[in-house]
Design an enzyme around this catalytic site. Structure first.
Site, PDB file in Angstrom:
ATOM      1  N   ARG A 238      -0.469  -4.054   5.376  1.00  0.00           N
ATOM      2  CA  ARG A 238      -1.228  -3.043   4.727  1.00  0.00           C
ATOM      3  C   ARG A 238      -1.072  -1.628   5.359  1.00  0.00           C
ATOM      4  NH1 ARG A 238      -1.252  -6.178   1.363  1.00  0.00           N
ATOM      5  NH2 ARG A 238      -3.048  -7.312   0.469  1.00  0.00           N
ATOM      6  N   GLU A 267      -2.296   3.817  -2.414  1.00  0.00           N
ATOM      7  CA  GLU A 267      -1.182   3.404  -3.171  1.00  0.00           C
ATOM      8  C   GLU A 267      -1.717   3.229  -4.751  1.00  0.00           C
ATOM      9  OE1 GLU A 267      -0.269  -0.724  -2.019  1.00  0.00           O
ATOM     10  OE2 GLU A 267       0.331  -0.034  -0.169  1.00  0.00           O
ATOM     11  N   HIS A 286       5.556  -1.395  -2.452  1.00  0.00           N
ATOM     12  CA  HIS A 286       4.663  -2.636  -2.136  1.00  0.00           C
ATOM     13  C   HIS A 286       5.244  -3.709  -2.710  1.00  0.00           C
ATOM     14  CE1 HIS A 286       0.329  -3.998  -0.793  1.00  0.00           C
ATOM     15  NE2 HIS A 286       1.058  -5.132  -1.105  1.00  0.00           N
TER      16      HIS A 286
END
Ligand code: GLV
Length: 327
Positions: A238, A267, A286
């Site tokens: 993360r 994000e 991601h």
């Protein structure tokens, strides 16, 4: 028969719909962008189940707007997007999708290690720009991965899978975990060290812990300054575990050799994020779990967890076990 009502917060694959259709009165958010907050606050009013993902912040306010909610099934192994304590207080089950994405995320971690160590992105751009005029011994020389030292922060399932792969590269494996994992360290051949030692000794520092209050900004200026000048930081966990401003300074002022990032504090990462301007920072959007097998596994697992809880049974991947007092 009246079916329980559930809301799916994104376009989920058919493998999940097959499990849910006919068993749940489903409402699926079909658009590509995440549902706006106001829509969620309205649409969850009568819902008993929510199939959420990392794009949906499930907090007190949202739970308050969904008084019938009994389960929040997260389509992810991480669940920092959910206020688990608030869910527990309301007796709502929270579930995640472990195991199914372990290999995909460990593979991506190694892809990031190799890409940044061997300067693959830079090399590809060099070729396409027409700069490849002649072969020379010093052009695009990177770091050797084999035989180097890897420092794994977080020796959970993904950290262990990374350690397994590191063996294939004859790496020396160090790890740090909040609680020492003597049960698995011998199995995966990793040596437990304090975090400062890991940072000082490793050629590749890779993050695999979850994000919570104790790991937010775990890697900041102090930690980055402990790393070798020749080391690379990898984050496929993360973004908020790393202080992004400190990382920018570390990479631009060359306290470390570079970084490889799958995740960001915010994000999708804004295009004016300064880290994106650095040639020694490798970035992907991601995609840790983005393999066919992992994503289908996540879809099925999150659907099964949702359905099981809606049927009043204990879901397989219950995160807040204390909520389940029935057996
Ligand atoms: C993805 O980031 C996950 O937590 O599964």
């Amino acid at each position: 028969m009246l079916l329980p009502k559930a809301y799916v917060g994104f376009k989920i694959q058919d493998v999940a719909l097959k499990i849910l259709e006919g068993n749940v009165d489903l409402e699926v958010w079909e658009q590509d962008e995440a549902p706006p907050r106001e829509t969620l606050l309205t649409d969850l009013k009568d819902m008993e189940g929510l199939l959420s993902g990392i794009t949906i912040r499930v907090d007190e306010e949202l739970m308050g707007a969904a008084p019938n909610l009994r389960v929040i099934s997260n389509y992810a192994v991480g669940y920092d997007n959910i206020d688990v304590a608030a869910a527990t207080k309301r007796g709502i089950c929270v579930t995640n999708t472990p195991e199914v994405l372990t290999n995909a995320t460990a593979d991506l971690t190694f892809a990031l290690i190799l890409t940044s160590a061997r300067r693959i992105i830079e090399a590809s751009a060099y070729l396409r720009a027409g700069d490849w005029k002649v072969w020379t011994p010093e052009a695009l020389v990177g770091r050797e991965v084999a035989g180097s030292t890897i420092g794994i922060i977080g020796l959970g399932q993904i950290g262990q899978a990374v350690a397994k792969r590191a063996h294939g590269f004859d790496m020396n494996i160090l790890y740090y975990n909040r609680t020492r994992r003597q049960d698995v360290e011998a199995v995966v051949g990793a040596k437990y060290v304090k975090i400062d030692e890991l940072l000082r000794e490793s050629d590749f520092v890779t993050i695999h812990c979850s994000l919570d209050a104790s790991t937010r900004n775990l890697i900041g200026e102090h930690e980055l300054r402990l790393m070798k000048k020749t080391a690379i930081l990898v984050n496929a966990a993360r973004g908020a575990i790393v202080d992004q401003r400190a990382l920018y300074r570390a990479c631009s002022e060359e306290w470390i050799l570079g970084a490889a990032l799958d995740v960001f504090e915010s994000e999708p990462v804004p295009l004016d994020e300064p880290l994106l301007s650095l040639p020694n920072v490798t970035t992907v959007p991601h995609i840790g779990s983005a393999s066919r097998g992992a994503r289908d596994g996540m879809a099925m697992r999150s659907a099964e967890n949702l359905l099981t809880a809606l049927r009043g049974r204990r879901p397989r991947d219950l995160v807040n076990r204390e909520v389940w007092k029935k057996d």
